[in-house]
Scaffold this motif. Structure first.
Motif, PDB file in Angstrom:
ATOM      1  N   ASN A   1     162.928  44.771   1.845  1.00 25.40           N
ATOM      2  CA  ASN A   1     162.334  44.266   3.026  1.00 25.40           C
ATOM      3  C   ASN A   1     163.030  42.762   3.454  1.00 25.40           C
ATOM      4  O   ASN A   1     162.648  41.678   2.589  1.00 25.40           O
ATOM      5  CB  ASN A   1     160.891  44.151   2.672  1.00 25.40           C
ATOM      6  N   ILE A   2     163.566  42.776   4.478  1.00 23.01           N
ATOM      7  CA  ILE A   2     164.262  41.510   4.937  1.00 23.01           C
ATOM      8  C   ILE A   2     163.061  40.697   5.479  1.00 23.01           C
ATOM      9  O   ILE A   2     162.324  41.307   6.410  1.00 23.01           O
ATOM     10  CB  ILE A   2     165.329  41.709   5.864  1.00 23.01           C
ATOM     11  N   CYS A   3     163.164  39.322   5.457  1.00 22.46           N
ATOM     12  CA  CYS A   3     162.202  38.465   6.188  1.00 22.46           C
ATOM     13  C   CYS A   3     163.330  37.424   6.756  1.00 22.46           C
ATOM     14  O   CYS A   3     163.872  36.621   5.702  1.00 22.46           O
ATOM     15  CB  CYS A   3     161.231  37.669   5.429  1.00 22.46           C
ATOM     16  N   ARG A   4     163.754  37.318   7.833  1.00 20.86           N
ATOM     17  CA  ARG A   4     164.908  36.387   8.517  1.00 20.86           C
ATOM     18  C   ARG A   4     164.149  34.658   8.412  1.00 20.86           C
ATOM     19  O   ARG A   4     164.918  33.940   8.506  1.00 20.86           O
ATOM     20  CB  ARG A   4     165.509  36.690   9.638  1.00 20.86           C
ATOM     21  N   CYS A   5     162.931  34.734   8.586  1.00 14.95           N
ATOM     22  CA  CYS A   5     162.209  33.348   8.447  1.00 14.95           C
ATOM     23  C   CYS A   5     162.379  32.801   7.312  1.00 14.95           C
ATOM     24  O   CYS A   5     162.290  31.637   7.008  1.00 14.95           O
ATOM     25  CB  CYS A   5     160.965  33.438   8.991  1.00 14.95           C
ATOM     26  N   GLY A   6     162.408  33.726   6.070  1.00 12.54           N
ATOM     27  CA  GLY A   6     162.588  33.079   4.729  1.00 12.54           C
ATOM     28  C   GLY A   6     161.119  32.876   4.044  1.00 12.54           C
ATOM     29  O   GLY A   6     161.154  32.081   3.217  1.00 12.54           O
ATOM     30  N   THR A   7     160.289  33.697   4.082  1.00 17.00           N
ATOM     31  CA  THR A   7     158.946  33.694   3.427  1.00 17.00           C
ATOM     32  C   THR A   7     158.625  34.264   2.082  1.00 17.00           C
ATOM     33  O   THR A   7     157.782  34.264   1.577  1.00 17.00           O
ATOM     34  CB  THR A   7     157.994  34.493   4.505  1.00 17.00           C
ATOM     35  N   TYR A   8     159.938  34.496   1.469  1.00 15.70           N
ATOM     36  CA  TYR A   8     159.911  35.168   0.258  1.00 15.70           C
ATOM     37  C   TYR A   8     159.192  34.759  -0.837  1.00 15.70           C
ATOM     38  O   TYR A   8     158.471  35.415  -1.506  1.00 15.70           O
ATOM     39  CB  TYR A   8     161.509  35.401  -0.256  1.00 15.70           C
ATOM     40  N   GLN A   9     159.318  33.283  -0.872  1.00  9.14           N
ATOM     41  CA  GLN A   9     158.497  32.703  -1.970  1.00  9.14           C
ATOM     42  C   GLN A   9     157.107  32.891  -1.662  1.00  9.14           C
ATOM     43  O   GLN A   9     156.120  33.154  -2.667  1.00  9.14           O
ATOM     44  CB  GLN A   9     158.738  31.144  -1.874  1.00  9.14           C
ATOM     45  N   ARG A  10     156.334  32.985  -0.705  1.00 13.56           N
ATOM     46  CA  ARG A  10     155.093  33.237  -0.275  1.00 13.56           C
ATOM     47  C   ARG A  10     154.780  34.510  -0.412  1.00 13.56           C
ATOM     48  O   ARG A  10     153.652  34.779  -0.841  1.00 13.56           O
ATOM     49  CB  ARG A  10     154.695  32.446   0.883  1.00 13.56           C
ATOM     50  N   ILE A  11     155.617  35.312   0.004  1.00 15.10           N
ATOM     51  CA  ILE A  11     155.175  36.801  -0.109  1.00 15.10           C
ATOM     52  C   ILE A  11     155.122  37.178  -1.739  1.00 15.10           C
ATOM     53  O   ILE A  11     154.024  37.957  -2.160  1.00 15.10           O
ATOM     54  CB  ILE A  11     156.544  37.715   0.307  1.00 15.10           C
ATOM     55  N   LYS A  12     155.940  36.796  -2.545  1.00 18.45           N
ATOM     56  CA  LYS A  12     155.978  36.644  -4.108  1.00 18.45           C
ATOM     57  C   LYS A  12     154.484  36.148  -4.533  1.00 18.45           C
ATOM     58  O   LYS A  12     153.580  37.068  -5.365  1.00 18.45           O
ATOM     59  CB  LYS A  12     156.884  36.111  -4.797  1.00 18.45           C
ATOM     60  N   LYS A  13     154.322  34.988  -3.832  1.00 17.94           N
ATOM     61  CA  LYS A  13     152.928  34.552  -4.550  1.00 17.94           C
ATOM     62  C   LYS A  13     151.671  35.052  -4.162  1.00 17.94           C
ATOM     63  O   LYS A  13     150.804  35.350  -4.845  1.00 17.94           O
ATOM     64  CB  LYS A  13     152.918  33.070  -3.980  1.00 17.94           C
ATOM     65  N   ALA A  14     151.762  35.727  -3.029  1.00 17.48           N
ATOM     66  CA  ALA A  14     150.732  36.535  -2.402  1.00 17.48           C
ATOM     67  C   ALA A  14     150.514  37.885  -3.135  1.00 17.48           C
ATOM     68  O   ALA A  14     149.515  38.408  -3.453  1.00 17.48           O
ATOM     69  CB  ALA A  14     150.892  36.748  -0.948  1.00 17.48           C
ATOM     70  N   ILE A  15     151.536  38.533  -3.344  1.00 18.65           N
ATOM     71  CA  ILE A  15     151.649  39.752  -4.157  1.00 18.65           C
ATOM     72  C   ILE A  15     150.920  39.571  -5.724  1.00 18.65           C
ATOM     73  O   ILE A  15     149.926  40.382  -5.972  1.00 18.65           O
ATOM     74  CB  ILE A  15     153.032  40.370  -4.314  1.00 18.65           C
ATOM     75  N   VAL A  16     151.370  38.527  -6.356  1.00 20.95           N
ATOM     76  CA  VAL A  16     150.782  38.151  -7.674  1.00 20.95           C
ATOM     77  C   VAL A  16     149.287  37.941  -7.491  1.00 20.95           C
ATOM     78  O   VAL A  16     148.305  38.086  -8.320  1.00 20.95           O
ATOM     79  CB  VAL A  16     151.627  36.799  -8.245  1.00 20.95           C
ATOM     80  N   GLU A  17     148.903  37.167  -6.470  1.00 21.33           N
ATOM     81  CA  GLU A  17     147.425  36.984  -6.182  1.00 21.33           C
ATOM     82  C   GLU A  17     146.616  38.084  -5.934  1.00 21.33           C
ATOM     83  O   GLU A  17     145.836  38.417  -6.452  1.00 21.33           O
ATOM     84  CB  GLU A  17     147.425  35.717  -4.973  1.00 21.33           C
TER      85      GLU A  17
END
Lengths: 725, 155
Positions: free
Chosen positions: B130-146
């Motif tokens: 899953n590509i995010c061109r805006c670069g939200t990966y850090q938050r995606i990961k945090k949200a999945i953990v949460e």
């Protein structure tokens, strides 16, 4: 700037605003914008509306375009703060294309820089009028009232009146000449981490983007473009495509040779996008490719390098560089290159256009609705004002959607078929028909004295510039595009800037951070190389280089650059970098662009050719921060985009055409490569500047410097690890 | 007899060319536009939906292969938009442009349904398509953990 009460003006109806309650408009004089280099004409137009209905519901219109940078939250929140509105009662709406909003073209990280103050004053005006209305009702002085969370409160008896109750009365109050603005300590939304106003719609799939527009009777189109700039259709056999079930038309679109017009192509119209895409594959097309069919980026880049490694055309000069070079203790030179980049926003180019006899209506993801009006006006031979443009949320843009050739194409198809048309480009067409970031080469030669002071700096740059969009006859970068080299904050007394030949063979366009990508790369990487040569550590060397800037007009900027670099370095553990495990290193870079200062410290682990970015400390000084969360998000995104272009993304041309086609051969960064990004924002009272673009520039040089620190290997070419396509 | 497909609990006749990818059936026929077109080749994940609870790329999945199957799109992930992942996405202010986020959330939901407590590496592996061109990966990961954490407490 003028703030008016326009509650009863006729044009509100045409602007789609309700006419009851209070409506405040903000007009930013165009000559003020002209001073800021935004607009040329001198006039006064309305930039923003605040509308308070009789039930208290408040709408704040955002005239600037939203593409994920958060402007439609940031600017309205400044209005809401000053007017003491309850953010929960505020709805943000996107303004359609209308010169009444002033310049809507959204780019150059200008929105907050230009609009922050006027938006605050608009909010303060509304508050003053609501307070005046309450004072009138209570027959007391406005000084005896204050506003709080959508209410005006009577200080004497604590009576409350809601904004809804007051709106219509406030509409009859005089507009204060100079509304009082809040003190920083009293801000409720400004400087906080307010969430985006629309994210609850995003997570349930209800947010509507340009590509999502639906109309009754809508027809769907797909397109294939002429692969080479300046080429044209030679022959077309559309028989097989037209035989397909669901296909209704095949439309030839000749090149419209104006800056944001179609490059030329053939479109198929069908009942749905998929059928249209399949039918495009059935077209038998021959193109005559024209003179740009010679374009080969590998050869071209080699030629650019040759052009900067020999004397070129003088752009600017100060001091005596020959003397500096002849008396130098150390001399050093290096050449840096970079490739074309495609913006590749996740939402491919798409729009809906319906051209009718007496009207033309557009729904599009765009960064520049006025340019759509201009291009369609010119194409349809109508007054640009008669082109109605509904500005949709863009699913990413990064500069690509400033240039709405795709809207022009949809207009051609709609005009020829009479139907409302949704044209959606495939990813392949998006990749191959861009307005690319310039391919580039820079050569720097510098001299140093025995104390590591840089005494001379020769900087040659060659890249096809964005100016070629407007003047294709240009054979080299115009001197004014090299101003950021001449005015760089590094203090070098003797400096010479030259422009190497670089004719454009494709369309060049603004890409997030624009020229700062390669200027930042060359300056901060070369400084690190010089530091190594002088036997100094990179941080103190750069500080010395900045301290040597004796230009009084840049004193304040030099201080801010140094301060922000110090924060990034400190947070990264720069001081203790000697204690890092074998194969790890930290690299620094600081770059000033779009009036903001950004420094990065990149911490990497290098194992052979494998580069793993562990941590990135970003320090930013964009003056007073309007939205902490938005600013942080912009920097996280800038790291990701910086990392893609530093390591892997490059557009390759052969035979005049782009070879890349989709994300398998244009490998943008994925979650597996995501480093730990920490964003640091010192408190500031400087006027706010933007952050969409400036974060990208420092990443690549900081990475090059980090890899060198970790492994001794120096990368001077972007991307470091190009994929062969 | 017309074949049908169940989308977000509702039965729809497949009245198109069976080769049409599910993505375009959703977007152009049913006007369910929450599922996004990004690449058309299964390379970016923007079009991710669930088939019988498992994430698939709808842009490369012909609708004829889904006869009788249960499809869930972002619009049907939860009744009130309060799936733990949707809540975590809001808590962490994940979206920038937001265009890829439906695909990200659907892909993450599929991950959590088979692995309630994924490690950092497991999240990377599951989400790398899953590509995010805006670069939200850090938050995606945090949200999945949460969200995983929330789910573990709810059980």
């Amino acid at each position: 700037m003028t703030i008016s009460n326009v509650s009863r003006r006729d044009f509100l109806k045409t602007a789609g605003l309700a006419t009851s309650g209070l409506v405040i408009s903000v007009a930013l004089p165009m000559n003020a914008l002209a001073e800021k280099g935004i607009m040329k004409e001198s006039a006064e137009e309305i930039n923003a509306f605040i509308q308070i209905a009789d039930n208290g519901d408040t709408v704040i219109y955002c005239g600037r375009c939203e593409m994920g940078q958060g402007i439609s939250t940031a600017l309205p929140s400044a209005v809401a703060d000053e007017m003491e509105a309850d953010w929960q009662r505020v709805t943000v709406k996107q303004g359609d294309a209308d010169e009444k909003y002033g310049p809507q073209a959204t780019g150059g990280s200008a929105s907050i820089r230009v609009m922050f103050q006027p938006m605050r004053e608009a909010g303060a005006t509304a508050k003053a009028m609501l307070i005046a209305a309450a004072a009138k009702v209570w027959k007391t002085s406005p000084d005896n009232c204050f506003a709080q969370a959508h209410f005006v409160i009577n200080k004497t008896n604590q009576q409350k009146l809601g904004y809804g109750e007051l709106a219509s009365i406030a509409a009859n109050m005089p507009v204060p000449e100079k509304p009082t603005l809040k003190k920083k300590a009293d801000f409720k939304y400004i400087g906080t981490a307010l969430s985006r106003h629309d994210q609850d719609e995003v997570v349930v799939g209800k947010r509507i983007y340009g590509v999502d527009t639906k109309l009754p009777g809508l027809k769907y189109a797909a397109i294939i473009h002429c692969p080479v700039l300046g080429g044209a259709l030679k022959s077309l056999d559309k028989t097989a495509a037209l035989k397909m079930k669901g296909v209704s038309d095949v439309v030839e679109i000749p090149r419209f040779a104006i800056p944001f017009g179609s490059i030329g192509g053939v479109a198929v119209v069908a009942d749905n996008s998929w059928t249209a895409q399949q039918a495009v594959k059935q077209l038998k097309i021959e193109w005559s490719l024209g003179e740009n069919a010679i374009y080969d980026t590998k050869e071209y880049k080699q030629q650019l390098v040759k052009n900067v490694e020999k004397p070129a055309t003088l752009a600017s000069e100060r001091g005596d560089i020959e003397k500096a070079f002849s008396t130098a203790k150390h001399k050093m030179s290096a050449t840096y290159t970079g490739g074309h980049l495609s913006h590749a926003p996740m939402e491919p180019n798409a729009s809906v256009v319906w051209v009718q006899k007496d009207s033309c209506e557009v729904w599009a993801s765009t960064q520049s609705p006025a340019d759509i009006q201009k291009v369609l006006g010119q194409y349809l031979e109508r007054d640009p004002k008669d082109i109605i443009v509904h500005v949709a949320m863009a699913g990413g843009a990064f500069g690509r959607k400033f240039k709405c050739d795709y809207v022009h194409e949809a207009a051609v198809i709609s005009q020829k078929t009479g139907s409302p048309i949704q044209l959606t480009w495939t990813r392949e067409e998006d990749m191959r028909t861009g307005y690319y970031h310039s391919i580039n080469a820079q050569h720097i030669e510098a001299s140093m004295d025995e104390n590591g002071n840089v005494t001379g700096w020769l900087h040659r740059a060659a890249f096809p510039s964005i100016s070629t969009l407007f003047d294709p006859s240009l054979v080299r970068t115009p001197a004014n595009s090299l101003d950021d080299i001449t005015n760089h904050l590094f203090g070098v007394e003797n400096c010479r800037v030259e422009s190497g030949d670089a004719k454009a063979h494709t369309r060049i366009g603004w890409y997030r951070a624009v020229y700062a990508i390669f200027y930042g790369f060359a300056f901060s990487t070369f400084a690190d190389e010089l530091a190594y040569k002088a036997g100094k550590d990179s941080l103190s060397f750069v500080n010395q280089l900045l301290d040597n800037n004796k230009n009084k007009e840049q004193t304040a900027q030099v201080k801010r650059a140094k301060d922000i670099l110090a924060i990034a370095a400190n947070k990264s553990g720069w001081k203790n970098r000697d204690k890092l495990p074998e194969g790890q290193g930290i690299g620094l870079a600081v770059h000033y662009s779009f009036q903001s200062f950004v420094a990065m410290a990149v911490h990497v682990e290098v194992n052979g050719d494998d580069i793993k970015v562990l941590n990135v400390d970003c320090a930013i000084d964009c003056g007073q921060v309007l939205n902490l969360d938005g600013a942080t998000a912009q920097m996280e995104g800038a790291v990701v985009m910086g990392m893609s272009l530093a390591l892997s993304t490059e557009i390759t041309f052969r035979g005049g055409a782009v070879v890349n086609s989709n994300f398998h051969d244009y490998p943008v960064m994925r979650i597996t490569d995501m480093p730990n990004v920490r964003v640091h924002m010192p408190d500031s009272d400087e006027s706010p500047t933007g952050l969409g673009e400036p974060g990208v520039a420092p990443f690549a040089p900081a990475l090059s410097n980090a890899v060198f620190a970790a492994s001794g290997k120096r990368y001077r070419d972007l991307p470091f690890k190009p994929m062969s396509v | 007899m017309t074949q049908s497909i169940i989308i977000n609990g509702k039965k729809h006749a497949i009245d198109v060319d069976g080769n049409m990818p599910l993505l375009w059936f959703l977007r152009d026929q049913l006007e369910l536009t929450g599922t996004k077109f990004g690449c058309g080749s299964g390379l970016c994940g923007a079009c991710t939906v669930h088939v019988n609870g498992q994430a698939i790329r709808s842009c490369i999945t012909p609708v004829s292969t889904l006869v009788g199957k249960k499809i869930t799109t972002i619009e049907g992930l939860s009744e009130k938009g309060d799936h733990p992942l949707q809540r975590a996405w809001l808590n962490n202010n994940v979206p920038q442009c937001g265009y890829c986020q439906a695909g990200q959330i659907m892909n993450a939901a599929s991950l959590l349904s088979v692995n309630a407590a994924p490690s950092s590496e497991e999240i990377d592996t599951a989400m790398q398509g899953n590509i995010c061109r805006c670069g939200t990966y850090q938050r995606i990961k945090k949200a999945i953990v949460e969200a995983a954490d929330t789910l573990s407490k709810e059980v």
